[in-house]
Motif scaffolding. Sequence first.
Motif, PDB file in Angstrom:
ATOM      1  N   ASN A 269      45.212  33.416  43.650  1.00 33.65           N
ATOM      2  CA  ASN A 269      44.352  33.967  44.228  1.00 33.65           C
ATOM      3  C   ASN A 269      44.066  35.125  45.558  1.00 33.65           C
ATOM      4  N   THR A 270      45.762  34.984  45.736  1.00 38.55           N
ATOM      5  CA  THR A 270      46.194  35.859  46.605  1.00 38.55           C
ATOM      6  C   THR A 270      47.101  37.394  46.450  1.00 38.55           C
ATOM      7  N   ILE A 271      47.040  38.406  46.342  1.00 41.55           N
ATOM      8  CA  ILE A 271      47.379  39.697  46.246  1.00 41.55           C
ATOM      9  C   ILE A 271      47.607  40.810  47.442  1.00 41.55           C
ATOM     10  N   PHE A 272      48.962  41.505  47.412  1.00 35.26           N
ATOM     11  CA  PHE A 272      49.397  42.097  48.152  1.00 35.26           C
ATOM     12  C   PHE A 272      49.964  43.101  47.438  1.00 35.26           C
ATOM     13  N   TRP A 273      49.134  44.243  47.754  1.00 39.80           N
ATOM     14  CA  TRP A 273      49.814  45.757  46.782  1.00 39.80           C
ATOM     15  C   TRP A 273      49.876  46.549  47.369  1.00 39.80           C
ATOM     16  N   VAL A 274      50.112  47.663  46.711  1.00 46.68           N
ATOM     17  CA  VAL A 274      50.178  48.732  47.701  1.00 46.68           C
ATOM     18  C   VAL A 274      48.853  49.416  46.706  1.00 46.68           C
ATOM     19  N   PRO A 275      48.403  50.654  48.328  1.00 42.21           N
ATOM     20  CA  PRO A 275      46.799  50.861  47.379  1.00 42.21           C
ATOM     21  C   PRO A 275      47.072  51.706  46.567  1.00 42.21           C
ATOM     22  N   SER A 276      47.679  52.258  45.302  1.00 38.16           N
ATOM     23  CA  SER A 276      47.824  52.258  44.592  1.00 38.16           C
ATOM     24  C   SER A 276      47.122  51.846  43.156  1.00 38.16           C
ATOM     25  N   ALA A 277      48.310  50.787  43.316  1.00 38.26           N
ATOM     26  CA  ALA A 277      47.608  49.832  42.942  1.00 38.26           C
ATOM     27  C   ALA A 277      46.453  49.548  42.715  1.00 38.26           C
ATOM     28  N   LEU A 278      45.440  48.916  43.783  1.00 38.04           N
ATOM     29  CA  LEU A 278      44.587  48.148  43.749  1.00 38.04           C
ATOM     30  C   LEU A 278      43.503  49.563  43.692  1.00 38.04           C
ATOM     31  N   ILE A 279      43.965  50.788  43.862  1.00 38.21           N
ATOM     32  CA  ILE A 279      42.695  52.207  43.236  1.00 38.21           C
ATOM     33  C   ILE A 279      42.559  52.492  42.201  1.00 38.21           C
ATOM     34  N   VAL A 280      43.642  52.348  40.749  1.00 39.62           N
ATOM     35  CA  VAL A 280      43.566  52.180  39.516  1.00 39.62           C
ATOM     36  C   VAL A 280      42.642  51.061  38.987  1.00 39.62           C
ATOM     37  N   VAL A 281      42.741  50.380  39.099  1.00 39.63           N
ATOM     38  CA  VAL A 281      41.930  48.456  39.267  1.00 39.63           C
ATOM     39  C   VAL A 281      40.463  49.617  39.627  1.00 39.63           C
ATOM     40  N   ALA A 282      39.903  49.549  40.547  1.00 39.87           N
ATOM     41  CA  ALA A 282      38.784  50.397  40.941  1.00 39.87           C
ATOM     42  C   ALA A 282      38.400  51.800  40.655  1.00 39.87           C
ATOM     43  N   LYS A 283      39.420  52.254  39.934  1.00 33.91           N
ATOM     44  CA  LYS A 283      38.485  53.631  39.275  1.00 33.91           C
ATOM     45  C   LYS A 283      38.524  53.452  38.001  1.00 33.91           C
ATOM     46  N   LEU A 284      39.504  53.154  36.801  1.00 30.05           N
ATOM     47  CA  LEU A 284      38.731  52.512  35.921  1.00 30.05           C
ATOM     48  C   LEU A 284      37.952  50.854  35.266  1.00 30.05           C
ATOM     49  N   LYS A 285      36.951  50.182  36.530  1.00 28.28           N
ATOM     50  CA  LYS A 285      36.306  49.746  36.421  1.00 28.28           C
ATOM     51  C   LYS A 285      36.438  48.613  35.336  1.00 28.28           C
ATOM     52  N   ALA A 286      37.609  47.804  36.039  1.00 27.61           N
ATOM     53  CA  ALA A 286      37.929  46.285  35.484  1.00 27.61           C
ATOM     54  C   ALA A 286      37.258  45.346  35.699  1.00 27.61           C
ATOM     55  N   PHE A 287      36.820  45.450  36.827  1.00 24.56           N
ATOM     56  CA  PHE A 287      35.986  44.144  36.789  1.00 24.56           C
ATOM     57  C   PHE A 287      34.653  44.284  35.820  1.00 24.56           C
ATOM     58  N   LYS A 288      34.077  44.783  35.442  1.00 25.03           N
ATOM     59  CA  LYS A 288      33.489  44.597  34.925  1.00 25.03           C
ATOM     60  C   LYS A 288      33.363  43.950  33.095  1.00 25.03           C
ATOM     61  N   ASN A 289      35.195  43.683  33.162  1.00 24.73           N
ATOM     62  CA  ASN A 289      34.891  43.484  32.419  1.00 24.73           C
ATOM     63  C   ASN A 289      35.559  42.026  32.221  1.00 24.73           C
ATOM     64  N   VAL A 290      36.176  41.473  33.639  1.00 27.75           N
ATOM     65  CA  VAL A 290      36.947  40.528  34.018  1.00 27.75           C
ATOM     66  C   VAL A 290      36.598  40.115  35.335  1.00 27.75           C
ATOM     67  N   ASP A 291      35.968  38.658  35.670  1.00 27.24           N
ATOM     68  CA  ASP A 291      35.107  38.411  36.781  1.00 27.24           C
ATOM     69  C   ASP A 291      36.349  37.579  37.305  1.00 27.24           C
ATOM     70  N   LEU A 292      36.640  37.585  38.571  1.00 22.85           N
ATOM     71  CA  LEU A 292      37.426  36.997  39.213  1.00 22.85           C
ATOM     72  C   LEU A 292      37.438  36.242  40.133  1.00 22.85           C
ATOM     73  N   SER A 293      35.395  36.480  40.685  1.00 23.10           N
ATOM     74  CA  SER A 293      35.012  35.989  42.000  1.00 23.10           C
ATOM     75  C   SER A 293      35.248  34.424  42.380  1.00 23.10           C
ATOM     76  N   ASP A 294      35.526  33.445  41.505  1.00 22.79           N
ATOM     77  CA  ASP A 294      36.300  32.637  41.190  1.00 22.79           C
ATOM     78  C   ASP A 294      37.722  32.176  41.691  1.00 22.79           C
ATOM     79  N   THR A 295      38.043  33.060  40.913  1.00 17.31           N
ATOM     80  CA  THR A 295      39.788  33.239  41.720  1.00 17.31           C
ATOM     81  C   THR A 295      40.724  33.631  42.873  1.00 17.31           C
ATOM     82  N   LEU A 296      40.425  34.723  43.355  1.00 22.06           N
ATOM     83  CA  LEU A 296      40.966  35.756  44.356  1.00 22.06           C
ATOM     84  C   LEU A 296      39.794  34.868  45.144  1.00 22.06           C
TER      85      LEU A 296
END
Length: 531
Positions: A269-296
């Motif tokens: 439920n908690t992540i502390f990452w460098v922005p580059s790691a967050l950017i890759v996730v946003a860039k490839l639109k991974a959220f459309k495949n995995v719903d983390l709304s009840d996790t993070l």
Amino acid sequence: MKANVTYWLDETAARFPDKTAYADENKEITFKKLRVQARVIACELTERGLFKKPVAIFLEKGVDVLVSFMGAAYSCNFYSPIDVDMPGSRVNKILEVLEPAVVITTGDLREVFSAYDYKGEFLLLEEVLPEDAGTGETSASAGGAETEAGETDPADGGMSAREAALEAARRKGIDTDLLYVLFTSGSTGVPKGVTINHRAVIDYIDWVTETFAITEKDSFGNQAPFYFDNSILDIYSTLKTGATTYIIPKTLFAQPVPLLEYLKEKKINTIFWVPSALIVVAKLKAFKNVDLSDTLRRVLFCGEVMPNKQLNVWRRFLPDVQYANLYGPTEITDACTYYIVDREFSDEEPLPIGFPMPNTDILVLNEKNEPVTGEESGELCVRGTSLSMGYYKNPEKTREAFVQNPLNQAVPELIYRTGDVVKYNERGEIIYLSRKDFQIKHMGHRIELGEIETAVSSLSEISLNCCLYDEKRQKIVLFIEEELEKAYINEKIAHLVPEYMLPNKVVRVEKMPINANGKIDRVKLKEYIAK
């Protein structure tokens, strides 16, 4: 008052003995077992007569590294991790500076280490930590002292001689003793060892756990290498509160969908990452495949600029998550300012680095060493408990960066000059502009390259970008991954930066080089300019 971070482990192991503390791909360890194994290592170090000495850790990233860290801390020595994939030349430079009293490793990795310039002692984990260590069975390696309680054995009539020696050593420790030395890149090619004491980490983790309400019910997904200071938040928040840290396999950060699936599976439920790691996730639109709304629940980031364009992607898909931008170099125990995102930002706006953490003072000084006024920019300087004690065995570099506070002529008081250029916005929030050494003089104008990067980041087509200055040809060079013409980019950002700040040259790279800490590798990009 705690003088050593291991008192947290004593308390947490008593509260949650069978709860998982840390887990990697291959193993996990409970708080009880972590404490027992760490104290076995500590007893071995104390028995060798080591106290306040450097202990190098040469292991694959995983649970064993953290056990070794705690072993060094229990014995009032200090640790310094050396990555197994680090180039040999860098390892030798670190060894030359550190001169470790002992290297904690395994038999197999000892063979690898034999190629380096080291002739000292080793402590092999498999020799001091047999399979039953920490399971509740008495271990011969622990001198008959380690039981399920981790303290005494009735057969010994109380505390064993090894345990007594260990506790005597720990009682002699104070909170300004070193906890670790992390090596950063030096401008001269010689790595600088940043020294951090127990008090600084205790102060920082007290703030983290209180501000973000971390408890034993939380779980961290660790991204940062253990030789990178961002890992301090995961490691020690877990130690203090009884949370759990999952060490995410490095390969997943190149596979956004499996990465998010991992978070969901482990209930992180908690992540502390460098922005580059967050950017890759946003860039490839991974959220459309995995719903983390009840996790993070919390997304924290630090280490480089987080573009609002990619952050807005995260915020659209996960609007109920708490987002926080932490800022700070290794020399000030990971972070010294923070901004909990509390309003909407357009893609082209810079994200504030916010306000000083409690018990930390931020000075923004101009070239006359005076506090800036209005929207004047200046160098961010820090004073407080969080400051490093300096660079290990490098008094010259220490004197350059840690200087007397020019605003205090009454008593000695050190501040750390970060080399980062910032300003205050109309809300009183600190806005990061650029590195002082990224500040250039071009066409008679003083320019912050970071401002250009922020403008380019707002373009929908752009993922990662980096600006450098070609001194020889006096050109602003923009590096991007996409096939876009310079004219198109300049037209799109012309309303964000003045004409003299528009890139003179655009270089497309197949893939933006990323260094071991997950940041854009500017040194590598400079090679393109040299061609």
